[in-house]
Write an enzyme that holds these catalytic residues in place. Structure first.
Site, PDB file in Angstrom:
ATOM      1  N   CYS A   5       0.828  -1.207   0.000  1.00 19.09           N
ATOM      2  CA  CYS A   5       0.000   0.000   0.000  1.00 19.09           C
ATOM      3  C   CYS A   5       0.865   1.262   0.000  1.00 19.09           C
ATOM      4  O   CYS A   5       1.672   1.476   0.911  1.00 19.09           O
ATOM      5  CB  CYS A   5      -0.911  -0.018   1.230  1.00 19.09           C
ATOM      6  SG  CYS A   5      -1.823   1.518   1.455  1.00 19.09           S
ATOM      7  N   THR A  92      -9.197   5.176  -5.994  1.00 17.08           N
ATOM      8  CA  THR A  92      -8.075   4.562  -6.730  1.00 17.08           C
ATOM      9  C   THR A  92      -6.980   4.075  -5.794  1.00 17.08           C
ATOM     10  O   THR A  92      -6.189   3.214  -6.174  1.00 17.08           O
ATOM     11  CB  THR A  92      -7.455   5.559  -7.730  1.00 17.08           C
ATOM     12  OG1 THR A  92      -7.007   6.725  -7.023  1.00 17.08           O
ATOM     13  CG2 THR A  92      -8.460   5.972  -8.800  1.00 17.08           C
ATOM     14  N   HIS A  97      -8.741   7.628   2.806  1.00 17.44           N
ATOM     15  CA  HIS A  97      -8.213   8.996   2.855  1.00 17.44           C
ATOM     16  C   HIS A  97      -9.368   9.961   2.659  1.00 17.44           C
ATOM     17  O   HIS A  97     -10.326   9.658   1.946  1.00 17.44           O
ATOM     18  CB  HIS A  97      -7.154   9.215   1.765  1.00 17.44           C
ATOM     19  CG  HIS A  97      -7.572   8.740   0.414  1.00 17.44           C
ATOM     20  ND1 HIS A  97      -7.513   7.416   0.041  1.00 17.44           N
ATOM     21  CD2 HIS A  97      -8.088   9.402  -0.648  1.00 17.44           C
ATOM     22  CE1 HIS A  97      -7.964   7.283  -1.191  1.00 17.44           C
ATOM     23  NE2 HIS A  97      -8.329   8.474  -1.633  1.00 17.44           N
ATOM     24  N   HIS A  99     -10.107  13.599   1.116  1.00 17.44           N
ATOM     25  CA  HIS A  99      -9.610  14.717   0.310  1.00 17.44           C
ATOM     26  C   HIS A  99     -10.105  16.020   0.930  1.00 17.44           C
ATOM     27  O   HIS A  99     -11.286  16.129   1.286  1.00 17.44           O
ATOM     28  CB  HIS A  99     -10.201  14.664  -1.109  1.00 17.44           C
ATOM     29  CG  HIS A  99      -9.800  13.493  -1.932  1.00 17.44           C
ATOM     30  ND1 HIS A  99      -8.816  13.561  -2.900  1.00 17.44           N
ATOM     31  CD2 HIS A  99     -10.268  12.213  -1.964  1.00 17.44           C
ATOM     32  CE1 HIS A  99      -8.701  12.379  -3.498  1.00 17.44           C
ATOM     33  NE2 HIS A  99      -9.570  11.549  -2.949  1.00 17.44           N
TER      34      HIS A  99
HETATM   35  P1  AMP Z   1      -8.974   8.417  -4.688  1.00 16.20           P
HETATM   36  O1  AMP Z   1      -9.141   8.464  -6.189  1.00 16.20           O
HETATM   37  O2  AMP Z   1     -10.097   9.006  -3.910  1.00 16.20           O
HETATM   38  O3  AMP Z   1      -8.591   7.029  -4.224  1.00 16.20           O
HETATM   39  O4  AMP Z   1      -7.757   9.378  -4.370  1.00 16.20           O
HETATM   40  C1  AMP Z   1      -6.428   8.988  -4.449  1.00 16.20           C
HETATM   41  C2  AMP Z   1      -5.627  10.244  -4.509  1.00 16.20           C
HETATM   42  O5  AMP Z   1      -4.300   9.954  -4.154  1.00 16.20           O
HETATM   43  C3  AMP Z   1      -5.591  10.896  -5.897  1.00 16.20           C
HETATM   44  O6  AMP Z   1      -6.092  12.223  -5.799  1.00 16.20           O
HETATM   45  C4  AMP Z   1      -4.106  10.855  -6.270  1.00 16.20           C
HETATM   46  O7  AMP Z   1      -3.712  12.012  -6.955  1.00 16.20           O
HETATM   47  C5  AMP Z   1      -3.445  10.759  -4.908  1.00 16.20           C
HETATM   48  N1  AMP Z   1      -2.154  10.117  -4.875  1.00 16.20           N
HETATM   49  C6  AMP Z   1      -1.795   8.931  -5.418  1.00 16.20           C
HETATM   50  N2  AMP Z   1      -0.509   8.645  -5.146  1.00 16.20           N
HETATM   51  C7  AMP Z   1      -0.053   9.664  -4.367  1.00 16.20           C
HETATM   52  C8  AMP Z   1       1.202   9.972  -3.758  1.00 16.20           C
HETATM   53  N3  AMP Z   1       2.254   9.155  -3.880  1.00 16.20           N
HETATM   54  N4  AMP Z   1       1.308  11.112  -3.060  1.00 16.20           N
HETATM   55  C9  AMP Z   1       0.256  11.959  -2.942  1.00 16.20           C
HETATM   56  N5  AMP Z   1      -0.950  11.719  -3.481  1.00 16.20           N
HETATM   57  C10 AMP Z   1      -1.098  10.609  -4.189  1.00 16.20           C
HETATM   58 ZN    ZN Z   2      -2.319   1.303   3.668  1.00 20.67          ZN
END
Ligand code: AMP
Ligand code: ZN
Length: 111
Positions: A5, A92, A97, A99
């Site tokens: 992860c 994704t 998390h 936002h």
């Molecule tokens: P979700 O689509 O709600 O799962 O949001 C995942 C978010 O994580 C997206 O907005 C991505 O831009 C962000 N994301 C993915 N990898 C990273 C990373 N290494 N550092 C910061 N944000 C990330």
């Molecule tokens: Zn995790």
């Protein structure tokens, strides 16, 4: 800790990241692909793949009570919070998390 992860790796500092907030239970960092002038994510240090795995109100309390601490320091009073749960809802990264986005107008309903 889930070794596959990416957010566990960020929380454990295996991947360098600039935390904008950290305490015992939670970290916050800027989104890699920001969708607003301010766009950061707040995550629990422990791994939960989505909201569906959270049965304990403390986990969500820890995450959400962090948000006004951060936004107050940033001088932000208006913001959008989003939790995507499941692929069809736009999730994704399968480590829960929240936002937090600010700095522009947001439309409703979300797309
Ligand atoms: P979700 O689509 O709600 O799962 O949001 C995942 C978010 O994580 C997206 O907005 C991505 O831009 C962000 N994301 C993915 N990898 C990273 C990373 N290494 N550092 C910061 N944000 C990330
Ligand atoms: Zn995790």
């Amino acid at each position: 800790m889930n070794s596959d992860c990416i957010f566990c790796k960020i929380a454990n500092k295996e991947i360098p990241s600039n935390f904008i907030y950290e305490d015992e239970n939670v970290v916050a960092f800027n989104d890699l692909n920001p969708q607003a002038p301010v766009h950061f994510l707040v995550i629990p240090k422990n791994h939960y793949s989505s909201l569906n795995e959270i049965k304990d109100s403390k986990v969500f309390g820890d995450i959400f009570s962090t948000i006004p601490k951060i936004t107050e320091k940033m001088g932000i009073k208006e913001y959008r919070t989003v939790v995507n749960t499941g692929a069809s809802a736009g999730q994704t990264v399968f480590h829960i998390h929240v936002h937090v986005m600010a700095g522009r107008e947001f439309t409703w309903p979300a797309g």
